[in-house]
Design a protein around this motif. Sequence first.
Motif, short mmCIF file in Angstrom:
data_model
loop_
_atom_site.label_atom_id
_atom_site.label_comp_id
_atom_site.label_asym_id
_atom_site.label_seq_id
_atom_site.Cartn_x
_atom_site.Cartn_y
_atom_site.Cartn_z
N VAL A 1 0.83 -1.21 0.00
CA VAL A 1 0.00 0.00 0.00
C VAL A 1 0.86 1.26 0.00
N MET A 2 0.47 2.19 -0.84
CA MET A 2 1.04 3.54 -0.76
C MET A 2 0.06 4.38 0.03
N LEU A 3 0.47 4.81 1.22
CA LEU A 3 -0.33 5.73 2.03
C LEU A 3 0.08 7.14 1.62
N ASP A 4 -0.81 7.84 0.95
CA ASP A 4 -0.47 9.13 0.34
C ASP A 4 -1.29 10.25 0.97
N PHE A 5 -0.61 11.28 1.48
CA PHE A 5 -1.28 12.46 2.02
C PHE A 5 -1.24 13.55 0.95
N HIS A 6 -2.42 14.09 0.63
CA HIS A 6 -2.53 14.90 -0.59
C HIS A 6 -3.48 16.09 -0.39
N VAL A 7 -3.25 17.14 -1.18
CA VAL A 7 -4.16 18.30 -1.25
C VAL A 7 -4.48 18.54 -2.72
N ASP B 1 2.64 -7.17 5.27
CA ASP B 1 2.42 -7.49 6.68
C ASP B 1 1.78 -6.34 7.44
N ASN B 2 1.37 -5.28 6.69
CA ASN B 2 0.70 -4.11 7.29
C ASN B 2 1.63 -3.32 8.21
N SER B 3 2.89 -3.24 7.83
CA SER B 3 3.84 -2.43 8.59
C SER B 3 4.50 -1.42 7.64
N VAL B 4 4.79 -0.23 8.16
CA VAL B 4 5.42 0.81 7.35
C VAL B 4 6.86 0.41 7.06
N ARG B 5 7.21 0.39 5.77
CA ARG B 5 8.56 -0.01 5.38
C ARG B 5 9.46 1.18 5.06
N MET B 6 8.90 2.21 4.47
CA MET B 6 9.70 3.38 4.12
C MET B 6 8.79 4.56 3.82
N ARG B 7 9.33 5.78 3.98
CA ARG B 7 8.60 6.98 3.59
C ARG B 7 9.30 7.62 2.40
N ASP B 8 8.67 8.60 1.79
CA ASP B 8 9.13 9.13 0.51
C ASP B 8 10.59 9.58 0.49
N VAL B 9 11.06 10.17 1.58
CA VAL B 9 12.43 10.68 1.59
C VAL B 9 13.47 9.55 1.52
N GLN B 10 13.04 8.33 1.81
CA GLN B 10 13.94 7.18 1.76
C GLN B 10 13.91 6.47 0.42
N VAL B 11 12.97 6.86 -0.45
CA VAL B 11 12.77 6.18 -1.72
C VAL B 11 13.56 6.89 -2.83
N LYS B 12 14.48 6.15 -3.45
CA LYS B 12 15.24 6.69 -4.56
C LYS B 12 14.62 6.31 -5.90
N ASP B 13 14.02 5.13 -5.96
CA ASP B 13 13.38 4.64 -7.17
C ASP B 13 12.04 4.02 -6.78
N ILE B 14 10.96 4.73 -7.07
CA ILE B 14 9.65 4.30 -6.60
C ILE B 14 9.25 2.95 -7.22
N ASP B 15 9.53 2.75 -8.47
CA ASP B 15 9.18 1.47 -9.11
C ASP B 15 9.93 0.32 -8.46
N ALA B 16 11.22 0.50 -8.25
CA ALA B 16 12.03 -0.55 -7.65
C ALA B 16 11.57 -0.86 -6.22
N SER B 17 11.20 0.18 -5.51
CA SER B 17 10.75 -0.01 -4.12
C SER B 17 9.44 -0.78 -4.05
N ILE B 18 8.50 -0.46 -4.93
CA ILE B 18 7.21 -1.17 -4.96
C ILE B 18 7.43 -2.64 -5.35
N LYS B 19 8.26 -2.87 -6.38
CA LYS B 19 8.54 -4.23 -6.84
C LYS B 19 9.16 -5.07 -5.73
N SER B 20 10.05 -4.45 -4.92
CA SER B 20 10.72 -5.20 -3.85
C SER B 20 9.74 -5.65 -2.78
N LEU B 21 8.66 -4.91 -2.60
CA LEU B 21 7.65 -5.24 -1.60
C LEU B 21 6.62 -6.22 -2.13
N LEU B 22 6.41 -6.20 -3.43
CA LEU B 22 5.44 -7.11 -4.03
C LEU B 22 5.98 -8.55 -4.03
#
Length: 390
Positions: free
Chosen positions: A284-290, A369-390
């Motif tokens: 899941v991407m938990l996104d805070f947005h305006v 597992d419903n646990s926070v793995r990383m926040r945006d400032v820790q992500v260098k490649d969003i695609d790679a990060s999502i793939k690693s969790l899938l």
Amino acid sequence: MKIKSLFSVAVLALVTLSFASCNNKKFHVNGEISNAKDSTLYFENMSLNGPVVVDSVKLGEDGAFSFSEKAPEAPDFYRLRIAGQIINVSIDSTETVTIKAAYPRMSSRYEVTGSENCSQIKTLALMQQGLQHQINDIISSPTLGVDSVESNINLLLESYKNRVKYDFIYKAPMKAFAYFALFQTVVIGNQETLIFNPRNNKEDNKVYAAVATSWDTYYPKAERGLNLHNIAIQGMKDVRIIQAEQQKAQIDASKVKESGIIDIALPDNKGHVRRLSDLAGKVVMLDFHVFANENSLKRIMMLRELYNKYHAQGFEIYQVSIDPDEHFWKTQTAALPWISVHDDAGVNSPTLSQYNVQQIPTYFLIGKDNSVRMRDVQVKDIDASIKSLL
């Protein structure tokens, strides 16, 4: 026979003239804005759907202006505007309001005569500007931490609301300036928010209800009064829903620890409460947005691309909007395929504090597992990060 006929015609003529006179009643707003030669002064009606240009004039050397419109049956609101400089005006009937000001600081330095309501609105506007300056000073203070900033701003807002409630609103809830006070806003963290928010604050809702009740009595068919009445009723419902959800959260507190996330339970754009914890087993991407942010569209297009790529593999987006305008949020999210919820608390949302959200937009990636793995400032490649969790 002729005398009677002539008499009837005369009576009809008098009635017609009288009727025409009643329908030709007008109010006048005039004065001068100095130092504004060749600037366009707009006269705008503040309708329930936003500002509508009624008239305009290109100012000359003397800055003189004069606007005239049909008198309203109930208090209505207008504004004089040059660029971003605004003077708010309320109209009850056929009064003549005279305003003198100097550009480019006309919104804070002007004189108004001919209307008690306009004089009180000026006082409220200047108070609001002072409040905004104090909030800005607190936010920019290098000696205050995040918790201290929030605490000091809340104390400041509470003090302001108490003054406005007892010195303006409760003294004359049927007046236009009382209505005006309900919809004052401040900007906190680049987010405009209502000072009195009936959607998440029981005490604020009582203030709306007081003005709504008074307007129901004095202006029973006024559109603004009916709108206030509806806001107050909806606010009571929303407060009850929030209280019920808070009670559920307290009962299910143990589940928060087990899942490894701080749960969020907010209504989506169809009114259904959606829980973040219900997405266990998905990335899941938990996104805070305006959505009112000028870069919102570009960001939404980026999220849609990610969603289209990975949703079939178990990827979901849980998007939390803190937009102050709920109707605007609903229109913006109507066609979105992911979960979009709305937090009426806006920048004052406890969820923002719990997730230590310092700026908007911000996102977190949550594992299966419903646990926070990383926040945006820790992500260098969003695609790679999502793939690693899938």
